[in-house]
Each structure stands twice: as C-alpha cells, then as structure tokens.
Enzyme design. Structure first.
Site, mmCIF file in Angstrom:
data_model
loop_
_atom_site.group_PDB
_atom_site.id
_atom_site.type_symbol
_atom_site.label_atom_id
_atom_site.label_comp_id
_atom_site.label_asym_id
_atom_site.label_seq_id
_atom_site.Cartn_x
_atom_site.Cartn_y
_atom_site.Cartn_z
ATOM 1 N N PRO A 171 0.781 -1.252 0.000
ATOM 2 C CA PRO A 171 0.000 0.000 0.000
ATOM 3 C C PRO A 171 0.811 1.299 0.000
ATOM 4 C CG PRO A 171 0.055 -0.927 2.198
ATOM 5 C CD PRO A 171 0.771 -1.913 1.312
ATOM 6 N N CYS A 172 1.440 1.581 -1.129
ATOM 7 C CA CYS A 172 2.158 2.848 -1.249
ATOM 8 C C CYS A 172 1.201 4.037 -1.250
ATOM 9 C CB CYS A 172 3.027 2.849 -2.507
ATOM 10 S SG CYS A 172 2.151 2.475 -4.039
#
Length: 202
Positions: A171-172
């Site tokens: 989850p950037c």
C-alpha cells in the site's frame, strides 16, 4: 499417393467465445504442467479501473493500472522475469478474490505470497515495509525513511513508492507528503484518493 486434402471448413465452424476461453484455459494448464509457464496473468475490474495481475510460482509479482499500458507491462515482465508469459486466470483466483474483498470493505490486509523480483536494494526494503502501515493510517515519506533506518533518504522513498510493482496490495497509497498532500501515485491521484477514502469509511 496421398489422398485429397480434406475440406475442413463446412464441418468445423470457427470457435465461439466460450470455446476460445476453454481452449486458452486448457493451453495454460498444459503449459503449467510441462513447466512452460513462468508468469501467469489476468485482468480484473475494480473501482479504480481495470487491473492487470501477474504471478510467478513464488507469488504475486505485478499489479498494474490500465494507465501503465498492459501490453508494456507484459513486455517488461517478459524481459525482466521470463519470456514464458501466458494468460492463465485461474492461477490468480486468490489474488482476484482478495482484491474484491478489499474493495468491498471486507479485507484490511492481504494474505498473498509476494514476489519482489521487480525490485531490489533500497526500493525493495521500502516496499517490504509498506504493508506494516495499518489500514486506514498514513505515514509521510520521511516517516517511512526513518522506519527503514535511512532518515535522509526521503526522496528515495518517494521513488520506491512511485515504482512499486504491487500497488494496492503493497500500500504505497498510504504514504503522503509531510504537509498531508497526496504526492505522486502510479495509478494517478484519483485512484490514490479513492483508496484512501475507501479505507477511511470502512
């Protein structure tokens, strides 16, 4: 003396869509059994547009947004991982199911095996850290740099996020600028906003 060439067209009409789907599945299965399939891929629909999923025997290796150009993504997989790339949807059923659950608000973390073959060095270190940012939470690029023991590498963290080959699952989108603004995102800012809003409301 060879006999006459048979005329196949009257008795063998063109394959329909269902038959082609079945044939592709059969070919993928045979290729996998014979060790000829190194990268399986499929596409899925999502609230942030079509996504391409690709996996090796080690795990999910790529999640790509349509704006990245699926053909270009597959070409890079062929060049960087293996030229034996084949559409094999069933091999990505678990990834597709977990993404559906995530977008429906029923999943807060992913249980998929991941293959980080497309990253190395500091970028991979950052990408391996990102799943530790809890669902619904965010961190700044500077905070991530501190967590990976390189507090001065703020810009390098931004690059690692921008080149993340496994967005959503890794989850950037949970990494923001120090002032709280979104920063860049491989899927576009609308997609990043959508993911953050989803996690704030479920």
């Amino acid at each position: 003396m060879p006999g006459p060439t048979p005329n196949l067209s009257p008795d063998y009409p063109p394959l329909g869509p269902v038959d082609l789907t079945s044939l592709r599945g059969h070919l993928a299965e045979q290729a996998n059994r014979r060790g000829l399939l190194d990268v399986a891929y499929r596409t899925v629909d999502s609230p942030v547009g079509p996504l391409l999923l690709a996996a090796t025997e080690r795990g999910l290796v790529r999640v790509a947004y349509e704006r990245e150009d699926f053909d270009a993504v597959l070409e890079r997989l062929a060049a960087k991982v293996s030229p034996r790339v084949l559409r094999a949807p069933h091999q990505l059923d678990d990834a597709a199911r977990e993404l559906d659950e995530y977008f429906a608000g029923r999943r807060r973390s992913f249980d998929l095996r991941l293959d980080f073959a497309l990253s190395n060095g500091f970028r991979q270190s950052v990408q391996r850290y990102l799943p530790h940012i809890d669902y619904g939470r965010t961190e700044s690029y500077r905070e991530v740099a501190e967590h990976v023991d390189n507090p001065k590498a703020v810009r390098a963290v931004g690059t690692a996020c921008a080149t993340n080959p496994l967005p959503i699952v890794v989850p950037c989108h949970r990494v923001l600028r120090a002032d709280g603004t979104l920063g860049d995102y491989i899927g576009g800012l609308d997609a990043k906003s959508t993911l953050l809003e989803l996690e704030q409301t479920t």
